[in-house]
Design a protein around this motif. Sequence first.
Motif, short mmCIF file in Angstrom:
data_model
loop_
_atom_site.label_atom_id
_atom_site.label_comp_id
_atom_site.label_asym_id
_atom_site.label_seq_id
_atom_site.Cartn_x
_atom_site.Cartn_y
_atom_site.Cartn_z
N TRP A 187 0.84 -1.21 0.00
CA TRP A 187 0.00 0.00 0.00
C TRP A 187 0.88 1.26 0.00
CZ3 TRP A 187 -5.32 0.07 -0.33
CH2 TRP A 187 -5.94 1.31 -0.16
N ALA A 188 1.93 1.25 0.83
CA ALA A 188 2.83 2.41 0.92
C ALA A 188 3.60 2.63 -0.38
CB ALA A 188 3.78 2.24 2.10
N MET A 189 4.06 1.54 -0.99
CA MET A 189 4.76 1.64 -2.28
C MET A 189 3.83 2.18 -3.36
SD MET A 189 7.01 -1.82 -2.66
CE MET A 189 8.69 -1.94 -2.03
N ASN A 190 2.59 1.70 -3.34
CA ASN A 190 1.61 2.13 -4.33
C ASN A 190 1.32 3.63 -4.20
OD1 ASN A 190 -0.57 1.30 -6.38
ND2 ASN A 190 -1.77 2.31 -4.80
N HIS A 191 1.24 4.11 -2.95
CA HIS A 191 1.02 5.54 -2.72
C HIS A 191 2.18 6.35 -3.28
CE1 HIS A 191 -0.22 8.90 0.35
NE2 HIS A 191 -0.23 9.31 -0.90
N CYS A 192 3.39 5.84 -3.07
CA CYS A 192 4.58 6.52 -3.59
C CYS A 192 4.55 6.56 -5.12
CB CYS A 192 5.84 5.82 -3.09
SG CYS A 192 7.37 6.74 -3.41
N LEU A 193 4.18 5.44 -5.73
CA LEU A 193 4.07 5.37 -7.20
C LEU A 193 3.09 6.42 -7.70
CD1 LEU A 193 4.52 3.92 -9.94
CD2 LEU A 193 2.64 2.39 -9.32
N ALA A 194 1.92 6.49 -7.08
CA ALA A 194 0.91 7.47 -7.49
C ALA A 194 1.42 8.90 -7.31
CB ALA A 194 -0.38 7.26 -6.69
N GLN A 195 2.09 9.15 -6.18
CA GLN A 195 2.58 10.51 -5.90
C GLN A 195 3.63 10.95 -6.92
OE1 GLN A 195 1.01 11.75 -2.82
NE2 GLN A 195 1.37 13.58 -4.04
N ILE A 196 4.51 10.02 -7.31
CA ILE A 196 5.50 10.34 -8.34
C ILE A 196 4.78 10.69 -9.65
CG2 ILE A 196 7.34 9.40 -9.80
CD1 ILE A 196 8.26 7.74 -7.36
N GLY A 197 3.79 9.89 -10.01
CA GLY A 197 3.05 10.15 -11.25
C GLY A 197 2.28 11.46 -11.23
N ILE A 198 1.76 11.82 -10.06
CA ILE A 198 0.98 13.05 -9.93
C ILE A 198 1.88 14.29 -9.94
CG2 ILE A 198 -0.44 14.41 -8.31
CD1 ILE A 198 -1.57 11.58 -7.38
N GLU A 199 2.96 14.24 -9.16
CA GLU A 199 3.77 15.44 -8.92
C GLU A 199 4.87 15.68 -9.95
OE1 GLU A 199 3.11 17.54 -6.58
OE2 GLU A 199 1.72 16.40 -5.31
N HIS A 200 5.26 14.64 -10.70
CA HIS A 200 6.43 14.76 -11.57
C HIS A 200 6.10 14.29 -12.99
CE1 HIS A 200 8.88 15.72 -8.06
NE2 HIS A 200 8.17 14.78 -7.43
N PRO A 201 5.65 15.24 -13.84
CA PRO A 201 5.19 14.90 -15.19
C PRO A 201 6.21 14.12 -16.01
CG PRO A 201 4.70 17.20 -14.67
CD PRO A 201 5.54 16.68 -13.55
N GLU A 202 7.51 14.34 -15.76
CA GLU A 202 8.54 13.65 -16.54
C GLU A 202 8.57 12.15 -16.25
OE1 GLU A 202 10.81 15.43 -12.95
OE2 GLU A 202 8.92 15.73 -14.04
N TYR A 203 7.98 11.74 -15.11
CA TYR A 203 7.93 10.32 -14.77
C TYR A 203 6.52 9.74 -14.88
CZ TYR A 203 12.65 10.91 -12.92
OH TYR A 203 13.99 11.17 -12.78
N ARG A 204 5.56 10.57 -15.33
CA ARG A 204 4.15 10.15 -15.29
C ARG A 204 3.88 8.95 -16.19
NH1 ARG A 204 0.91 15.14 -15.84
NH2 ARG A 204 1.62 15.38 -13.69
N THR A 205 4.41 8.98 -17.40
CA THR A 205 4.15 7.87 -18.33
C THR A 205 4.68 6.56 -17.77
OG1 THR A 205 4.23 9.36 -20.23
CG2 THR A 205 4.57 7.02 -20.68
N ARG A 206 5.87 6.61 -17.19
CA ARG A 206 6.45 5.38 -16.62
C ARG A 206 5.64 4.92 -15.42
NH1 ARG A 206 12.21 4.02 -13.70
NH2 ARG A 206 11.79 1.79 -13.57
N ALA A 207 5.21 5.85 -14.56
CA ALA A 207 4.41 5.49 -13.38
C ALA A 207 3.10 4.83 -13.81
CB ALA A 207 4.15 6.71 -12.52
N LEU A 208 2.46 5.40 -14.81
CA LEU A 208 1.20 4.83 -15.32
C LEU A 208 1.44 3.43 -15.88
CD1 LEU A 208 -0.20 7.99 -17.13
CD2 LEU A 208 -1.28 6.85 -15.18
N ASP A 209 2.54 3.26 -16.60
CA ASP A 209 2.86 1.97 -17.21
C ASP A 209 3.11 0.90 -16.14
OD1 ASP A 209 3.74 0.20 -19.47
OD2 ASP A 209 5.65 0.32 -18.39
N ILE A 210 3.86 1.27 -15.09
CA ILE A 210 4.13 0.31 -14.01
C ILE A 210 2.81 -0.10 -13.35
CG2 ILE A 210 5.14 0.07 -11.70
CD1 ILE A 210 7.46 1.87 -12.69
N GLY A 211 1.97 0.88 -13.07
CA GLY A 211 0.68 0.58 -12.45
C GLY A 211 -0.18 -0.33 -13.30
N GLU A 212 -0.23 -0.06 -14.61
CA GLU A 212 -1.05 -0.88 -15.52
C GLU A 212 -0.54 -2.31 -15.57
OE1 GLU A 212 -3.78 -0.22 -16.88
OE2 GLU A 212 -3.96 1.96 -17.10
N ARG A 213 0.78 -2.48 -15.61
CA ARG A 213 1.34 -3.83 -15.74
C ARG A 213 1.23 -4.65 -14.44
NH1 ARG A 213 6.33 -3.78 -16.10
NH2 ARG A 213 6.80 -1.56 -16.31
#
Length: 213
Positions: free
Chosen positions: A156-182
């Motif tokens: 749960w804590a890792m997932n929150h971190c993943l979401a926060q990176i995707g929300i706050e840092h546009p340069e990592y958003r595509t990768r964060a979305l991809d990790i979540g989807e997979r």
Amino acid sequence: MAELAALEDPKVRAVNEKHGDDHGVNLTKLRALAKRLKTQQELACRLWETEDTAARLLALLICRPKAFARDELDTMLRGTRTPKVHDWLVNYVVKKSPHAEALRLTWFGDPDPVVASAGWALTTERVAKKPGGLDLSGLLDVIEAEMKDAPDRLQWAMNHCLAQIGIEHPEYRTRALDIGERLEVLKDYPTSPGCTSPFAPTWITEIVRRQQG
């Protein structure tokens, strides 16, 4: 302690126990009690020592976060048995402590997944507020490799971190979305109407939409 015992409600306890929390005190009433008591560090320490969950929650509301030494907070976290006490200790006390960063580094790689989850929670706070010096790409590497099979609290804590990176840092958003989807972690988590799903791609997309709107 007598006043806390008088606030005990069997229905509240039944709901809390489903989440691993062994107390039956309505949190609104607990906060009202804390507001009346105001800050009392000595009383907070004595309440904590009882090991009673409701008493510990009250202690966290009336303590002085900056009064605790680093080792005290480490001992308190490692001795915390229930999710609500763990969450309040991290969010209401450790995050306001001058030792937050030192504890983040200590806890982040701890072999105990519940302790490690506190390190991840503090890391998520930094991702949002003070990302300078964090290796965001490296964090995504760890999440990609370990989140799928991590124990519940750590996942749960890792997932929150993943979401926060995707929300706050546009340069990592595509990768964060991809990790979540997979990884599909929390994809089927039941979500109440009007609440945002904790599934990272949905969470990221919704919060970014709101920010842009």
